[in-house]
Design an enzyme around this catalytic site. Sequence first.
Site, PDB file in Angstrom:
ATOM      1  N   TRP A 218      58.893  -0.327  42.280  1.00  0.00           N
ATOM      2  CA  TRP A 218      57.711  -0.507  43.126  1.00  0.00           C
ATOM      3  C   TRP A 218      56.639  -0.269  42.101  1.00  0.00           C
ATOM      4  O   TRP A 218      56.655   0.840  41.454  1.00  0.00           O
ATOM      5  CB  TRP A 218      57.517   0.500  44.334  1.00  0.00           C
ATOM      6  CG  TRP A 218      56.451   0.388  45.330  1.00  0.00           C
ATOM      7  CD1 TRP A 218      56.627  -0.477  46.277  1.00  0.00           C
ATOM      8  CD2 TRP A 218      55.513   1.003  45.497  1.00  0.00           C
ATOM      9  NE1 TRP A 218      55.416  -0.401  47.023  1.00  0.00           N
ATOM     10  CE2 TRP A 218      54.633   0.689  46.632  1.00  0.00           C
ATOM     11  CE3 TRP A 218      54.744   2.275  44.679  1.00  0.00           C
ATOM     12  CZ2 TRP A 218      53.400   1.009  46.952  1.00  0.00           C
ATOM     13  CZ3 TRP A 218      53.657   2.783  45.073  1.00  0.00           C
ATOM     14  CH2 TRP A 218      53.046   2.085  46.347  1.00  0.00           C
ATOM     15  N   HIS A 292      53.800   0.287  50.576  1.00  0.00           N
ATOM     16  CA  HIS A 292      53.653  -1.290  50.583  1.00  0.00           C
ATOM     17  C   HIS A 292      52.267  -1.580  50.174  1.00  0.00           C
ATOM     18  O   HIS A 292      51.484  -1.023  50.504  1.00  0.00           O
ATOM     19  CB  HIS A 292      54.131  -1.783  52.045  1.00  0.00           C
ATOM     20  CG  HIS A 292      53.968  -3.269  52.014  1.00  0.00           C
ATOM     21  ND1 HIS A 292      54.779  -4.046  51.363  1.00  0.00           N
ATOM     22  CD2 HIS A 292      53.028  -3.973  52.615  1.00  0.00           C
ATOM     23  CE1 HIS A 292      54.475  -5.246  51.620  1.00  0.00           C
ATOM     24  NE2 HIS A 292      53.513  -5.364  52.506  1.00  0.00           N
ATOM     25  N   TRP A 293      52.391  -2.702  49.422  1.00  0.00           N
ATOM     26  CA  TRP A 293      50.959  -3.160  48.650  1.00  0.00           C
ATOM     27  C   TRP A 293      50.528  -4.765  49.537  1.00  0.00           C
ATOM     28  O   TRP A 293      51.644  -5.342  49.739  1.00  0.00           O
ATOM     29  CB  TRP A 293      50.788  -3.455  47.121  1.00  0.00           C
ATOM     30  CG  TRP A 293      51.063  -2.279  46.434  1.00  0.00           C
ATOM     31  CD1 TRP A 293      52.144  -1.846  45.723  1.00  0.00           C
ATOM     32  CD2 TRP A 293      49.881  -1.203  46.107  1.00  0.00           C
ATOM     33  NE1 TRP A 293      51.689  -0.802  44.936  1.00  0.00           N
ATOM     34  CE2 TRP A 293      50.507  -0.543  44.979  1.00  0.00           C
ATOM     35  CE3 TRP A 293      48.690  -1.182  46.623  1.00  0.00           C
ATOM     36  CZ2 TRP A 293      49.821   0.660  44.684  1.00  0.00           C
ATOM     37  CZ3 TRP A 293      48.010  -0.140  46.056  1.00  0.00           C
ATOM     38  CH2 TRP A 293      48.359   0.780  45.377  1.00  0.00           C
ATOM     39  N   ASP A 309      49.417 -10.577  52.850  1.00  0.00           N
ATOM     40  CA  ASP A 309      50.751  -9.768  52.950  1.00  0.00           C
ATOM     41  C   ASP A 309      52.083 -10.273  52.763  1.00  0.00           C
ATOM     42  O   ASP A 309      52.416 -10.953  53.317  1.00  0.00           O
ATOM     43  CB  ASP A 309      50.660  -8.960  54.408  1.00  0.00           C
ATOM     44  CG  ASP A 309      51.669  -7.624  54.449  1.00  0.00           C
ATOM     45  OD1 ASP A 309      52.581  -7.503  53.364  1.00  0.00           O
ATOM     46  OD2 ASP A 309      51.476  -6.981  55.297  1.00  0.00           O
ATOM     47  N   CYS A 352      56.038  -6.070  46.527  1.00  0.00           N
ATOM     48  CA  CYS A 352      54.999  -6.210  47.174  1.00  0.00           C
ATOM     49  C   CYS A 352      53.900  -6.068  45.808  1.00  0.00           C
ATOM     50  O   CYS A 352      52.997  -6.903  46.139  1.00  0.00           O
ATOM     51  CB  CYS A 352      55.041  -5.290  48.141  1.00  0.00           C
ATOM     52  SG  CYS A 352      55.135  -3.281  47.651  1.00  0.00           S
TER      53      CYS A 352
END
Length: 428
Positions: A218, A292-293, A309, A352
Amino acid sequence: MSSVLSNYTELQELFLNISRNDNSDTGAKANGFWINMQRYDFFFMLSLLVKLFGHIDTVNIALQRKSLHLEEANKMISTLVTSITFMRNNLESFWGEVTSKCQDMDVDFPKLPRRRKVPKKYDDSINSTVETFTEVCDKYRRLYYKTMDTSISFLESQFKTQSFMFVNQPEQFLLEADYFPRSAAFKLGSNGQRSSCLSFHDTLLHRSDIELLTGPYWLNDTLISFHLNTYKGVIHESKRLLFIGPEVTQCLKVSPFEEINVFLDPLNAKEYKYIFLALNDSDIVETTGGTHWSLLVYCKLEDTFFHFDSSSGFNNHHAKVLADGLSKYFSPIAKSVFIEAPSLQQTNSYDCGVHLLCNVDHIIGVSKQCKSLRDIGLVNRMIVNTKRMEILGLIETLSERVNKNLMYIVCILSDLLYPLYTMHGIVH
């Protein structure tokens, strides 16, 4: 203090009940607390300190990072001073906010202090210096300005000292040398391999950050900030695109509407056509983090927030919370539109951040041709698959520029600083 302010009415009731039911010293003290909490002076000062320390605490936490360098600390303090100065110039807004809250609480309305008679033993010359106020807000204006000025003066006295600047100048020279575009501080590890770090604009990359690009990991806020900062060096269109990194975006998300202008006014945000915000799902005030990005983009011409998203719906709530707060800032008359824009969906649990950056690239590339971000289409998946290698290549390129000039700069610095170090007794 923030807990006291957020539970003000409940605490008033608690102290009042204790004072009525307890005839001991505890009851007397509770009565004293209750009386104080009814006074406007107490409520005004508590509100002021909570607002002021909210900004100071955020910077204070950031200053504890082990990886922090002096130039970054200096910029943090400068930004804090700018924020406090901005607050200082908005007394009327703060005054109106605090005064209106008094109507909903058991707090006395502000009034002029009773003019006290000067004892006869003092002569007329001293009597002439007794402070009087003609308007009720004059007293609090003086208190407000004095608090802000004292805070600014203290910060500058601690971080703008001769010793601090003396140590900071060599580092600043390395970080901002004109031999390469504001990138520096690359160095070799003991094994001869490249290790930390690369400094670019306001971002400092370490080896641990760069290693996140080499595997199924991540992307952290440092890498997101770094890549957004690279746009500043290649995009020269005046007042068209504004990139807001994870740290400021997090502050905007968790701050009340009344404080949003503190972050955006210094950036002249209302003058830009598109504003990009790197959003995560963290609810923690002090840090970015999260799991989460996603990307939130505000289009000024359409007065619309577009949310991209890569895991559809995951960050919807957080995006709407942020958009609602910003809508009041950018469009105070009518609420801005919020749209969940079509976005290429990630095929794993860790890309993400990569999708966020690819969406930024895609929007920049097609925004000139498309009349609306509704029509920009999806990112090509091949671009997503190769984005990590592209970022690694960019870091390599910037690092090589540093490596070619580092020894030359060090030699110059040695010649320049040796007399100064000798003068200050650092070397003999």
